[in-house]
Design a protein around this motif. Structure first.
Motif, PDB file in Angstrom:
ATOM      1  N   ILE A   1       0.740  -1.388   0.323  1.00 40.64           N
ATOM      2  CA  ILE A   1       0.089   0.043   0.011  1.00 40.64           C
ATOM      3  C   ILE A   1       0.921   1.382   0.108  1.00 40.64           C
ATOM      4  CG2 ILE A   1      -1.757   1.275   1.045  1.00 40.64           C
ATOM      5  CD1 ILE A   1      -2.304  -1.515   2.701  1.00 40.64           C
ATOM      6  N   LEU A   2       1.039   1.859  -1.361  1.00 40.89           N
ATOM      7  CA  LEU A   2       2.104   2.882  -1.411  1.00 40.89           C
ATOM      8  C   LEU A   2       1.593   4.322  -0.885  1.00 40.89           C
ATOM      9  CD1 LEU A   2       4.756   3.100  -2.566  1.00 40.89           C
ATOM     10  CD2 LEU A   2       3.646   4.004  -4.757  1.00 40.89           C
ATOM     11  N   VAL A   3       2.189   5.030   0.052  1.00 43.67           N
ATOM     12  CA  VAL A   3       1.672   6.275   0.482  1.00 43.67           C
ATOM     13  C   VAL A   3       2.775   7.437  -0.132  1.00 43.67           C
ATOM     14  CG1 VAL A   3       1.673   7.603   2.728  1.00 43.67           C
ATOM     15  CG2 VAL A   3       1.134   5.186   2.714  1.00 43.67           C
ATOM     16  N   ILE A   4       2.041   8.261  -0.872  1.00 48.83           N
ATOM     17  CA  ILE A   4       2.717   8.917  -1.684  1.00 48.83           C
ATOM     18  C   ILE A   4       2.719  10.394  -1.208  1.00 48.83           C
ATOM     19  CG2 ILE A   4       3.654   9.862  -3.999  1.00 48.83           C
ATOM     20  CD1 ILE A   4       1.035   7.209  -3.873  1.00 48.83           C
ATOM     21  N   PRO A   5       3.911  11.280  -0.809  1.00 52.90           N
ATOM     22  CA  PRO A   5       3.348  12.680  -0.546  1.00 52.90           C
ATOM     23  C   PRO A   5       3.006  13.454  -1.809  1.00 52.90           C
ATOM     24  CG  PRO A   5       5.821  11.979   0.097  1.00 52.90           C
ATOM     25  CD  PRO A   5       5.165  11.003  -0.800  1.00 52.90           C
ATOM     26  N   ASP A   6       2.128  14.622  -1.385  1.00 51.92           N
ATOM     27  CA  ASP A   6       1.581  15.076  -2.581  1.00 51.92           C
ATOM     28  C   ASP A   6       2.281  16.116  -3.320  1.00 51.92           C
ATOM     29  OD1 ASP A   6       1.801  17.021  -0.624  1.00 51.92           O
ATOM     30  OD2 ASP A   6      -0.080  17.944  -0.449  1.00 51.92           O
ATOM     31  N   ASP A   7       3.485  16.079  -2.971  1.00 51.40           N
ATOM     32  CA  ASP A   7       4.674  16.965  -3.664  1.00 51.40           C
ATOM     33  C   ASP A   7       5.348  15.941  -4.670  1.00 51.40           C
ATOM     34  OD1 ASP A   7       5.821  16.071  -1.547  1.00 51.40           O
ATOM     35  OD2 ASP A   7       7.105  17.775  -1.196  1.00 51.40           O
ATOM     36  N   GLY A   8       5.097  14.715  -4.413  1.00 51.90           N
ATOM     37  CA  GLY A   8       5.927  13.700  -5.343  1.00 51.90           C
ATOM     38  C   GLY A   8       5.105  13.304  -6.553  1.00 51.90           C
ATOM     39  N   THR A   9       5.067  14.302  -7.572  1.00 51.33           N
ATOM     40  CA  THR A   9       4.215  14.169  -8.884  1.00 51.33           C
ATOM     41  C   THR A   9       4.512  13.048  -9.482  1.00 51.33           C
ATOM     42  OG1 THR A   9       4.258  16.772  -8.890  1.00 51.33           O
ATOM     43  CG2 THR A   9       3.450  15.673 -10.817  1.00 51.33           C
ATOM     44  N   PRO A  10       5.723  12.801 -10.017  1.00 51.70           N
ATOM     45  CA  PRO A  10       6.220  11.658 -10.751  1.00 51.70           C
ATOM     46  C   PRO A  10       5.641  10.369 -10.147  1.00 51.70           C
ATOM     47  CG  PRO A  10       7.917  13.001 -10.716  1.00 51.70           C
ATOM     48  CD  PRO A  10       7.130  13.491  -9.844  1.00 51.70           C
ATOM     49  N   ALA A  11       5.784  10.324  -8.824  1.00 50.98           N
ATOM     50  CA  ALA A  11       5.380   9.270  -7.897  1.00 50.98           C
ATOM     51  C   ALA A  11       3.835   8.890  -8.014  1.00 50.98           C
ATOM     52  CB  ALA A  11       5.879   9.028  -6.454  1.00 50.98           C
ATOM     53  N   LEU A  12       3.208  10.216  -7.925  1.00 49.31           N
ATOM     54  CA  LEU A  12       1.643  10.025  -8.046  1.00 49.31           C
ATOM     55  C   LEU A  12       1.221   9.475  -9.317  1.00 49.31           C
ATOM     56  CD1 LEU A  12       0.974  13.696  -6.543  1.00 49.31           C
ATOM     57  CD2 LEU A  12       0.422  11.548  -5.495  1.00 49.31           C
ATOM     58  N   GLY A  13       1.691   9.814 -10.549  1.00 50.52           N
ATOM     59  CA  GLY A  13       1.463   9.406 -11.767  1.00 50.52           C
ATOM     60  C   GLY A  13       1.806   8.105 -11.729  1.00 50.52           C
ATOM     61  N   MET A  14       2.869   7.333 -11.239  1.00 46.48           N
ATOM     62  CA  MET A  14       3.274   6.159 -11.501  1.00 46.48           C
ATOM     63  C   MET A  14       2.151   5.493 -10.572  1.00 46.48           C
ATOM     64  SD  MET A  14       4.576   3.750  -8.866  1.00 46.48           S
ATOM     65  CE  MET A  14       5.705   4.536  -7.811  1.00 46.48           C
ATOM     66  N   ALA A  15       1.793   5.856  -9.436  1.00 46.31           N
ATOM     67  CA  ALA A  15       0.694   5.248  -8.246  1.00 46.31           C
ATOM     68  C   ALA A  15      -0.773   5.148  -9.086  1.00 46.31           C
ATOM     69  CB  ALA A  15       0.551   5.775  -7.001  1.00 46.31           C
ATOM     70  N   ALA A  16      -0.976   6.140  -9.950  1.00 41.78           N
ATOM     71  CA  ALA A  16      -2.329   6.015 -10.629  1.00 41.78           C
ATOM     72  C   ALA A  16      -2.386   4.935 -11.579  1.00 41.78           C
ATOM     73  CB  ALA A  16      -2.288   7.244 -11.154  1.00 41.78           C
ATOM     74  N   GLN A  17      -1.265   4.285 -12.041  1.00 45.98           N
ATOM     75  CA  GLN A  17      -1.080   3.188 -12.875  1.00 45.98           C
ATOM     76  C   GLN A  17      -0.975   1.740 -12.626  1.00 45.98           C
ATOM     77  OE1 GLN A  17      -1.512   4.271 -15.915  1.00 45.98           O
ATOM     78  NE2 GLN A  17      -1.448   6.284 -15.131  1.00 45.98           N
ATOM     79  N   ARG A  18      -0.855   1.839 -10.962  1.00 46.95           N
ATOM     80  CA  ARG A  18      -0.733   0.537 -10.305  1.00 46.95           C
ATOM     81  C   ARG A  18      -2.234   0.019  -9.763  1.00 46.95           C
ATOM     82  NH1 ARG A  18       1.003   0.543  -5.043  1.00 46.95           N
ATOM     83  NH2 ARG A  18       2.073  -1.534  -5.246  1.00 46.95           N
TER      84      ARG A  18
END
Length: 313
Positions: free
Chosen positions: A66-83
């Motif tokens: 269960i990935l927890v992404i900081p809201d300023d981690g934009t690339p990680a947010l984009g990656m998480a949206a594909q998981r």
């Protein structure tokens, strides 16, 4: 068993965001959850504060984490949206930083990134307006009473100029010229300091010049309140959640003349001492107690028991 994996963004400077992530994971482990921090391989973890949070390489991300992404981690947010697996957004940026950072990505993937943990009540209200269909948990920031406590006070003021270096210089100069009696106050400038060094400076300082700017919460100033400092200056907007007329001399954003006047009031109160100062310090400590570490642990536990109870051992 599911694992809660907080992404720890690399940043050479001391930041409140790093502290929040490390303390979240540290507390979750203590509470029996399977939790870790994910950090880039080859980069040292933050060493400016003591913690017990397990840190592993981001290459060790498992399929069922269960990935927890900081809201300023934009690339990680984009990656998480594909998981296909669940992801949680840790929202601790100020509104303007959120708008300039990850907000567009969050809006684009609102159906997938629909669980938030917010660090303050005001922040949660804004998120509910932006994402009315999202599940939003509020786990407020906390001032760590294990670290920040009043000590033997000296006639000094402490300030952290990182977010307002120009204002820091202007306010102190204006203060000396407009209120000459304040020139006797000694100053402790805190830059690239460890948490322990900040705590020691606040414990011994009588005054804190608050230079908060574009905050989601304004943790540094709350730590000064917990240390019994007489605070004067800016709330950074986010600090309005705890700032009031009883616990500080607060001014409108960017008004350096008003800040110099407020600083003079704070110094005068320290000089006066006695019951007026005691009432102020009592109000400051009472404010800090509302954001205690013990309460934070309760809120964090309750939030994750709703989000992922299966991650608890």
């Amino acid at each position: 068993m599911s694992r809660i994996a907080y992404i720890l963004l690399n940043n050479a400077k001391a930041t409140g965001g790093q502290k929040v992530i490390l303390r979240h994971v540290e507390a979750l482990v203590d509470l029996g959850f399977n939790a870790v921090c994910l950090a880039d391989a080859g980069r040292p973890p933050p060493r400016w504060l003591e913690h017990r949070a397990p840190i592993v390489s981001s290459r060790e991300l498992a399929a069922d984490d269960i990935l927890v992404i900081p809201d300023d981690g934009t690339p990680a947010l984009g990656m998480a949206a594909q998981r296909p697996q669940r992801s949680v957004v840790l929202c601790q940026s100020s509104v303007i930083h959120l708008a300039l950072g990850g907000l567009a990505t969050l809006a684009e993937h609102a159906a997938r990134l629909s669980t938030f943990i917010s660090v303050g009540r005001r922040h949660s209200e804004i998120l509910r307006r932006l994402f009315p269909a999202a599940a939003i948990e509020t786990v407020p920031c906390f001032v760590d009473e294990r670290v920040f406590q009043p000590g033997a006070k000296q006639f000094t003021g402490a300030f952290v100029p990182r977010k307002r270096p120009e204002e820091a210089q202007a306010i102190r100069l204006l203060g000396r010229l407009l209120h000459p009696a304040t020139a006797e106050l000694g100053w402790v400038r805190l830059e690239n300091a460890t948490e322990a060094q900040v705590a020691a400076a606040f414990a011994s300082s009588s005054v804190h010049l608050s230079l908060s700017r574009r905050e989601s919460f304004g943790l540094t100033t709350l730590e000064a309140l917990a240390s019994g400092c007489v605070c004067a200056g800016f709330t950074g907007i986010g600090g309005r959640e705890y700032a009031n007329a009883d616990n500080g001399f607060w001014v409108e954003e960017e008004d350096c003349v008003a800040a110099a006047d407020a600083l003079a009031q704070a110094i005068s109160l320290v000089r006066q001492g006695g019951p007026p100062l005691r009432r102020y310090v009592d109000a400051a400590l009472a404010t800090a107690q509302e954001w205690s570490y013990a309460r934070f642990r309760q809120d964090l536990e309750a939030a994750w028991m709703r989000i992922a109870p299966e991650a608890r051992r």
